[in-house]
Design a protein around this motif. Structure first.
Motif, PDB file in Angstrom:
ATOM      1  N   VAL A   1       1.001  -1.080  -0.012  1.00 42.84           N
ATOM      2  CA  VAL A   1       0.032  -0.130   0.009  1.00 42.84           C
ATOM      3  C   VAL A   1       0.872   1.404  -0.085  1.00 42.84           C
ATOM      4  CG1 VAL A   1      -1.691   1.235   1.293  1.00 42.84           C
ATOM      5  CG2 VAL A   1      -1.786  -1.199   1.074  1.00 42.84           C
ATOM      6  N   TYR A   2       0.597   2.198  -0.897  1.00 44.96           N
ATOM      7  CA  TYR A   2       1.294   3.265  -1.191  1.00 44.96           C
ATOM      8  C   TYR A   2       0.524   4.494  -0.381  1.00 44.96           C
ATOM      9  CZ  TYR A   2       3.506   7.563  -3.199  1.00 44.96           C
ATOM     10  OH  TYR A   2       3.891   8.756  -3.480  1.00 44.96           O
ATOM     11  N   ASN A   3       1.108   5.309   0.303  1.00 45.39           N
ATOM     12  CA  ASN A   3       0.337   6.396   1.036  1.00 45.39           C
ATOM     13  C   ASN A   3       1.004   7.600   1.015  1.00 45.39           C
ATOM     14  OD1 ASN A   3      -1.869   7.490   2.735  1.00 45.39           O
ATOM     15  ND2 ASN A   3      -0.323   7.584   4.333  1.00 45.39           N
ATOM     16  N   GLU A   4       0.308   8.804   0.550  1.00 42.76           N
ATOM     17  CA  GLU A   4       0.960   9.946   0.398  1.00 42.76           C
ATOM     18  C   GLU A   4       0.126  10.915   0.451  1.00 42.76           C
ATOM     19  OE1 GLU A   4       3.263  13.015  -0.151  1.00 42.76           O
ATOM     20  OE2 GLU A   4       4.166  11.186  -0.325  1.00 42.76           O
ATOM     21  N   TYR A   5       0.266  12.085   1.215  1.00 45.53           N
ATOM     22  CA  TYR A   5      -0.515  13.142   1.632  1.00 45.53           C
ATOM     23  C   TYR A   5      -0.493  14.071   0.286  1.00 45.53           C
ATOM     24  CZ  TYR A   5      -2.371  17.317   3.618  1.00 45.53           C
ATOM     25  OH  TYR A   5      -3.052  18.501   4.167  1.00 45.53           O
ATOM     26  N   HIS A   6       0.544  14.564  -0.343  1.00 55.66           N
ATOM     27  CA  HIS A   6       0.568  15.361  -1.492  1.00 55.66           C
ATOM     28  C   HIS A   6      -0.207  14.823  -2.692  1.00 55.66           C
ATOM     29  CE1 HIS A   6       1.889  18.471  -4.108  1.00 55.66           C
ATOM     30  NE2 HIS A   6       2.427  19.349  -3.313  1.00 55.66           N
ATOM     31  N   PRO A   7      -1.313  15.479  -3.218  1.00 59.07           N
ATOM     32  CA  PRO A   7      -1.994  14.973  -4.495  1.00 59.07           C
ATOM     33  C   PRO A   7      -1.077  14.587  -5.541  1.00 59.07           C
ATOM     34  CG  PRO A   7      -3.250  16.602  -3.446  1.00 59.07           C
ATOM     35  CD  PRO A   7      -1.947  16.500  -2.667  1.00 59.07           C
ATOM     36  N   PHE A   8      -0.192  15.820  -5.649  1.00 51.91           N
ATOM     37  CA  PHE A   8       0.774  15.911  -6.978  1.00 51.91           C
ATOM     38  C   PHE A   8       1.657  14.477  -7.023  1.00 51.91           C
ATOM     39  CE2 PHE A   8       4.584  17.061  -9.274  1.00 51.91           C
ATOM     40  CZ  PHE A   8       4.130  17.100 -10.612  1.00 51.91           C
ATOM     41  N   VAL A   9       2.138  14.307  -5.926  1.00 49.43           N
ATOM     42  CA  VAL A   9       3.058  12.946  -5.692  1.00 49.43           C
ATOM     43  C   VAL A   9       2.458  11.871  -5.860  1.00 49.43           C
ATOM     44  CG1 VAL A   9       4.911  12.113  -4.191  1.00 49.43           C
ATOM     45  CG2 VAL A   9       4.821  14.643  -4.502  1.00 49.43           C
ATOM     46  N   PHE A  10       1.283  11.730  -5.260  1.00 47.11           N
ATOM     47  CA  PHE A  10       0.463  10.564  -5.571  1.00 47.11           C
ATOM     48  C   PHE A  10       0.136  10.158  -6.720  1.00 47.11           C
ATOM     49  CE2 PHE A  10      -3.754   8.302  -5.687  1.00 47.11           C
ATOM     50  CZ  PHE A  10      -3.380   7.138  -4.698  1.00 47.11           C
ATOM     51  N   GLU A  11      -0.564  11.112  -7.601  1.00 40.47           N
ATOM     52  CA  GLU A  11      -0.721  11.122  -9.058  1.00 40.47           C
ATOM     53  C   GLU A  11       0.194  10.679  -9.703  1.00 40.47           C
ATOM     54  OE1 GLU A  11      -3.162  14.631 -10.339  1.00 40.47           O
ATOM     55  OE2 GLU A  11      -4.241  14.260  -8.690  1.00 40.47           O
ATOM     56  N   MET A  12       1.554  11.343  -9.862  1.00 50.89           N
ATOM     57  CA  MET A  12       2.645  11.139 -10.311  1.00 50.89           C
ATOM     58  C   MET A  12       3.052   9.619 -10.184  1.00 50.89           C
ATOM     59  SD  MET A  12       6.506  13.064 -10.577  1.00 50.89           S
ATOM     60  CE  MET A  12       6.742  12.901  -8.622  1.00 50.89           C
ATOM     61  N   MET A  13       3.129   9.097  -8.786  1.00 50.20           N
ATOM     62  CA  MET A  13       3.523   7.640  -8.718  1.00 50.20           C
ATOM     63  C   MET A  13       2.375   6.767  -9.121  1.00 50.20           C
ATOM     64  SD  MET A  13       6.418   7.697  -7.419  1.00 50.20           S
ATOM     65  CE  MET A  13       6.412   5.946  -7.332  1.00 50.20           C
ATOM     66  N   GLN A  14       1.193   7.237  -9.185  1.00 47.25           N
ATOM     67  CA  GLN A  14       0.134   6.333  -9.772  1.00 47.25           C
ATOM     68  C   GLN A  14       0.129   6.015 -11.239  1.00 47.25           C
ATOM     69  OE1 GLN A  14      -3.756   7.852  -9.216  1.00 47.25           O
ATOM     70  NE2 GLN A  14      -4.548   5.805  -8.977  1.00 47.25           N
ATOM     71  N   MET A  15       0.529   7.346 -11.925  1.00 43.19           N
ATOM     72  CA  MET A  15       1.185   7.401 -13.484  1.00 43.19           C
ATOM     73  C   MET A  15       1.982   6.266 -13.872  1.00 43.19           C
ATOM     74  SD  MET A  15       2.109  10.202 -15.956  1.00 43.19           S
ATOM     75  CE  MET A  15       3.815  10.419 -15.172  1.00 43.19           C
ATOM     76  N   MET A  16       3.205   6.293 -12.832  1.00 43.42           N
ATOM     77  CA  MET A  16       4.429   5.616 -13.331  1.00 43.42           C
ATOM     78  C   MET A  16       4.125   4.005 -13.210  1.00 43.42           C
ATOM     79  SD  MET A  16       7.174   7.967 -11.386  1.00 43.42           S
ATOM     80  CE  MET A  16       8.414   7.081 -11.673  1.00 43.42           C
ATOM     81  N   LEU A  17       3.137   3.676 -11.912  1.00 45.28           N
ATOM     82  CA  LEU A  17       3.072   2.543 -11.903  1.00 45.28           C
ATOM     83  C   LEU A  17       1.938   1.792 -12.805  1.00 45.28           C
ATOM     84  CD1 LEU A  17       2.288   2.598  -7.915  1.00 45.28           C
ATOM     85  CD2 LEU A  17       4.294   1.399  -9.066  1.00 45.28           C
ATOM     86  N   THR A  18       0.993   2.760 -13.539  1.00 42.15           N
ATOM     87  CA  THR A  18       0.278   2.351 -14.263  1.00 42.15           C
ATOM     88  C   THR A  18       1.146   2.065 -15.749  1.00 42.15           C
ATOM     89  OG1 THR A  18      -1.690   3.398 -13.376  1.00 42.15           O
ATOM     90  CG2 THR A  18      -1.884   3.051 -15.827  1.00 42.15           C
ATOM     91  N   LEU A  19       1.814   2.924 -15.931  1.00 39.25           N
ATOM     92  CA  LEU A  19       2.887   2.603 -17.175  1.00 39.25           C
ATOM     93  C   LEU A  19       3.703   1.555 -17.005  1.00 39.25           C
ATOM     94  CD1 LEU A  19       4.000   6.359 -17.753  1.00 39.25           C
ATOM     95  CD2 LEU A  19       2.349   5.103 -19.221  1.00 39.25           C
ATOM     96  N   ARG A  20       4.115   1.001 -15.800  1.00 37.65           N
ATOM     97  CA  ARG A  20       5.061  -0.108 -15.799  1.00 37.65           C
ATOM     98  C   ARG A  20       4.010  -1.371 -16.110  1.00 37.65           C
ATOM     99  NH1 ARG A  20       7.303  -1.902  -9.992  1.00 37.65           N
ATOM    100  NH2 ARG A  20       8.350  -3.904 -10.799  1.00 37.65           N
ATOM    101  N   GLN A  21       2.787  -1.187 -15.549  1.00 37.05           N
ATOM    102  CA  GLN A  21       1.713  -2.547 -15.817  1.00 37.05           C
ATOM    103  C   GLN A  21       1.680  -2.616 -17.005  1.00 37.05           C
ATOM    104  OE1 GLN A  21      -1.386  -1.419 -13.141  1.00 37.05           O
ATOM    105  NE2 GLN A  21      -0.300  -2.392 -11.381  1.00 37.05           N
ATOM    106  N   MET A  22       1.669  -1.394 -17.755  1.00 37.56           N
ATOM    107  CA  MET A  22       1.143  -1.548 -19.374  1.00 37.56           C
ATOM    108  C   MET A  22       2.271  -2.021 -20.218  1.00 37.56           C
ATOM    109  SD  MET A  22      -0.665   1.968 -19.624  1.00 37.56           S
ATOM    110  CE  MET A  22      -1.208   1.546 -21.427  1.00 37.56           C
ATOM    111  N   SER A  23       3.491  -2.073 -19.634  1.00 33.36           N
ATOM    112  CA  SER A  23       4.683  -2.372 -20.501  1.00 33.36           C
ATOM    113  C   SER A  23       4.889  -4.018 -20.303  1.00 33.36           C
ATOM    114  CB  SER A  23       5.835  -1.741 -20.010  1.00 33.36           C
ATOM    115  OG  SER A  23       6.401  -1.763 -18.877  1.00 33.36           O
TER     116      SER A  23
END
Length: 59
Positions: free
Chosen positions: A37-59
């Protein structure tokens, strides 16, 4: 630093919660039986990590 942290953790973790996610250095290297479980307070950082994890799953 990460090897030191993992030496202190139990060997069989079902759910690992990275309480202060940040760059997800600890959580990305954690081994859990069910989920990490990834927990982050700052929305920008959370969204950036979510995007990176999504891209990783797609490759």
């Amino acid at each position: 630093m990460i090897p030191r942290i993992f030496k202190l953790l139990p060997k069989h973790v079902t759910t690992f919660v990275d309480a202060m996610g940040g760059a997800f250095n600890v959580g990305a290297n954690a081994t859990a039986l069910n989920k990490v479980v990834y927990n982050e307070y700052h929305p920008f950082v959370f969204e950036m990590m979510q995007m990176m994890l999504t891209l990783r799953q797609m490759s």
